[in-house]
Design an enzyme around this catalytic site. Structure first.
Site, PDB file in Angstrom:
ATOM      1  N   GLN A  50       0.797  -1.229   0.000  1.00 21.02           N
ATOM      2  CA  GLN A  50       0.000   0.000   0.000  1.00 21.02           C
ATOM      3  C   GLN A  50       0.830   1.280   0.000  1.00 21.02           C
ATOM      4  OE1 GLN A  50      -3.974   0.001   1.963  1.00 21.02           O
ATOM      5  NE2 GLN A  50      -2.927   1.253   3.459  1.00 21.02           N
TER       6      GLN A  50
ATOM      7  N   GLU B 231      -3.071   9.512  -0.794  1.00 16.38           N
ATOM      8  CA  GLU B 231      -2.220  10.143   0.212  1.00 16.38           C
ATOM      9  C   GLU B 231      -1.130  11.016  -0.391  1.00 16.38           C
ATOM     10  OE1 GLU B 231      -0.957   7.056   2.854  1.00 16.38           O
ATOM     11  OE2 GLU B 231      -2.993   6.715   3.596  1.00 16.38           O
TER      12      GLU B 231
ATOM     13  N   ASP C 156       4.297   0.126   4.143  1.00 19.33           N
ATOM     14  CA  ASP C 156       3.021  -0.282   4.738  1.00 19.33           C
ATOM     15  C   ASP C 156       2.448  -1.324   3.799  1.00 19.33           C
ATOM     16  OD1 ASP C 156       0.509  -0.719   5.734  1.00 19.33           O
ATOM     17  OD2 ASP C 156      -0.204   1.340   5.514  1.00 19.33           O
TER      18      ASP C 156
ATOM     19  N   GLU D 179       5.059  -1.920   8.189  1.00 18.48           N
ATOM     20  CA  GLU D 179       3.758  -1.854   8.867  1.00 18.48           C
ATOM     21  C   GLU D 179       2.817  -2.916   8.317  1.00 18.48           C
ATOM     22  OE1 GLU D 179      -0.035   1.202   8.767  1.00 18.48           O
ATOM     23  OE2 GLU D 179       1.983   2.047   8.628  1.00 18.48           O
TER      24      GLU D 179
ATOM     25  N   ASP E  24      -0.810  -1.953  12.850  1.00 18.60           N
ATOM     26  CA  ASP E  24      -1.918  -1.013  12.663  1.00 18.60           C
ATOM     27  C   ASP E  24      -3.235  -1.764  12.825  1.00 18.60           C
ATOM     28  OD1 ASP E  24      -3.774   0.882  11.892  1.00 18.60           O
ATOM     29  OD2 ASP E  24      -3.193   0.902   9.790  1.00 18.60           O
TER      30      ASP E  24
ATOM     31  N   LYS F  43      -3.784   5.927  15.525  1.00 19.28           N
ATOM     32  CA  LYS F  43      -4.788   6.656  14.748  1.00 19.28           C
ATOM     33  C   LYS F  43      -5.943   7.014  15.681  1.00 19.28           C
ATOM     34  CE  LYS F  43      -3.866   4.332  10.318  1.00 19.28           C
ATOM     35  NZ  LYS F  43      -4.376   3.318   9.353  1.00 19.28           N
TER      36      LYS F  43
ATOM     37  N   ARG G  94      -5.153   9.370   8.220  1.00 11.90           N
ATOM     38  CA  ARG G  94      -5.926   8.375   7.479  1.00 11.90           C
ATOM     39  C   ARG G  94      -5.913   8.775   6.007  1.00 11.90           C
ATOM     40  NH1 ARG G  94      -8.535   4.613  10.918  1.00 11.90           N
ATOM     41  NH2 ARG G  94      -8.367   3.367   9.016  1.00 11.90           N
ATOM     42  N   SER G  95      -6.305   7.848   5.150  1.00 15.53           N
ATOM     43  CA  SER G  95      -6.255   8.136   3.712  1.00 15.53           C
ATOM     44  C   SER G  95      -7.286   9.183   3.301  1.00 15.53           C
ATOM     45  CB  SER G  95      -6.438   6.853   2.900  1.00 15.53           C
ATOM     46  OG  SER G  95      -7.611   6.177   3.286  1.00 15.53           O
TER      47      SER G  95
ATOM     48  N   LYS H 231       3.327   9.740  10.550  1.00 20.20           N
ATOM     49  CA  LYS H 231       3.041   9.262   9.197  1.00 20.20           C
ATOM     50  C   LYS H 231       1.829  10.043   8.707  1.00 20.20           C
ATOM     51  CE  LYS H 231       1.292   5.116   6.972  1.00 20.20           C
ATOM     52  NZ  LYS H 231       0.844   3.740   7.180  1.00 20.20           N
TER      53      LYS H 231
END
Length: 424
Positions: free
Chosen positions: A164, A206, A243, A284, A311, A336, A365-366, A387
């Site tokens: 990702q 992102e 990630d 991640e 995560d 998060k 978050r995205s 991040k």
């Protein structure tokens, strides 16, 4: 009495993907106001706190958040108006009890988090303090290393990459501002390289590039080429991070990766090989949130060499973090706030990680907004890592710009995080 909550108001706004999210404003009796908006994830852990959506297909494709807005303007406002905004624990305890469910499914974690963050901002403004100082106290001074996502794949992009995020970590910088500068230079060099090779330079959710390249190794090679083209070293100036978001390609005990079906053991060996060949210091979600045995194996193999971030495995939940620590899964926790739903629980997760020798990485978050609260959380907690996407899209840059402002305000007291040296 001037820190007493006088008014609570929520509205529907849009996030960086054009979907609705909630924004909350809290006004205190002294006139101080705090405003916060809540992000949304695309790849989500099964045990995350619930993001309340309307499910009305006639509005915003079913993704409206009017139910969450109504919860804030109704039942939550009735509960917290008259409470002391400076008592964050009491506010968050009231929100948790008012919801009464394990995963915030009654009110929605988007509703509770919006209120929780806005209350903290209002209190900080009332005290005429920056949020990081209000949350972290006088000893707050550590500027985080950014994990900058410059190539997107997986569910964050429309390309062939299974992983990702491919990230650069400017570990050799002297200051946060320098870290952003040299990373921006790498980002722009990568754009030029991709363009020369005939790849698209469009960006993903992102802000990282989303070229239709064929393999993980090609993505890593391109990034190293970009680092060197910018005049830096991929050994001393930068390190790499991934990630994997492996839950998205895990089914029935098999990882469907690059047209191959891999077992946990085979995927672990693949990671070991990557770490030998590339300067990767952080991975991640290397294993699925359901693959506990895979996590244990991977941690035994690589846990003393690189950072292994959970995560989906932990979802910012102290119970799950405690379980992971006991069973020796991962060695770092992604933080998060919207996975858990209150500021108090967010800081509890950070403290649990740090007190047990795990690293903590504050994350966006995205689906983001221009809200910069996570920048302040990263500094307030002295966690040393953040991040928050790439070096394009203003919703991502808002966080980096806020961190540069914080560093400027701290002046000579600012210290760029050196806690990743153990993996270099």
């Amino acid at each position: 009495m001037n820190k007493i909550i006088n008014n609570v108001f929520a509205r529907e706004i849009l996030d960086s993907r054009g979907y609705p999210t909630i924004e909350v404003e809290i006004e205190l009796c002294d006139g101080a106001i705090g405003r916060a908006s809540v992000p949304s994830g695309a790849s989500t852990g099964k045990l995350e706190a619930l993001e309340l959506r309307d499910q009305d297909e006639k509005r915003y494709c079913g993704k409206g958040v009017l139910k969450a807005v109504q919860a804030v303007n109704g039942i939550i406002a009735d509960e917290i108006i008259g409470m002391n905004a400076a008592d964050q624990n009491a506010i968050d305890k009231a929100l948790i009890e008012l919801d009464g469910t394990k995963n915030k499914s009654k009110l929605g974690a988007n509703a509770t988090l919006g209120v929780s963050l806005a209350v903290a901002k209002a209190a900080a403004n009332s005290f005429k303090m920056p949020l990081y100082r209000y949350l972290g106290g006088k000893q707050t001074s550590v500027m985080p290393v950014p994990l900058i996502n410059i190539i997107n794949g997986g569910v964050h992009a429309d390309n062939k990459l299974d992983f990702q995020e491919f990230m650069i970590l400017p570990v050799g910088a002297e200051t946060f501002s320098e870290a952003i500068r040299i990373s921006a230079e790498v980002f722009h060099n990568l754009r030029s390289i991709l363009k020369k090779k005939g790849y698209s330079t469009n960006v993903g959710d992102e802000g990282g590039f989303a070229p239709n390249i064929e393999s993980t190794e090609e993505a890593l090679d391109l990034i190293i080429y970009a680092i060197e083209s910018a005049g830096y070293s991929a050994q001393s100036d930068f390190a790499l991070g991934l990630d994997v978001a492996s839950s998205t390609f895990y089914e029935d005990g098999i990882y469907e990766f690059e047209s191959k079906g891999l077992t946990s053991e085979e995927l672990t060996e693949y990671y070991c090989n990557l770490v030998e060949r590339y300067p990767i210091i952080s991975i991640e979600d290397a294993m699925s949130e359901d693959d506990y045995e895979g996590w244990k194996l991977l941690t035994a193999k690589l846990g003393n060499k690189i950072q292994l971030v959970g995560d989906d495995l932990f979802v910012t939940n102290c119970e799950l973090i405690c379980k992971g620590i006991e069973e020796k899964m991962a060695n770092a926790v992604l933080i998060k706030p919207n996975q858990i739903g209150t500021l108090t629980e967010t800081f509890a997760a950070i403290e649990m990680a740090k007190s047990n020798g795990y690293k903590a990485v504050v994350s966006h978050r995205s689906g983001e907004t221009e809200d910069t609260t996570i920048s302040h959380i990263a500094v307030a907690s002295n966690c040393g890592q953040i991040k928050t996407g790439s070096l394009s899209r203003s919703d991502r840059l808002a966080k980096y710009n806020e961190l540069m402002r914080i560093e400027s305000t701290l002046g000579k007291d600012a210290k760029y995080y050196r806690g990743l040296a153990w993996v270099l």
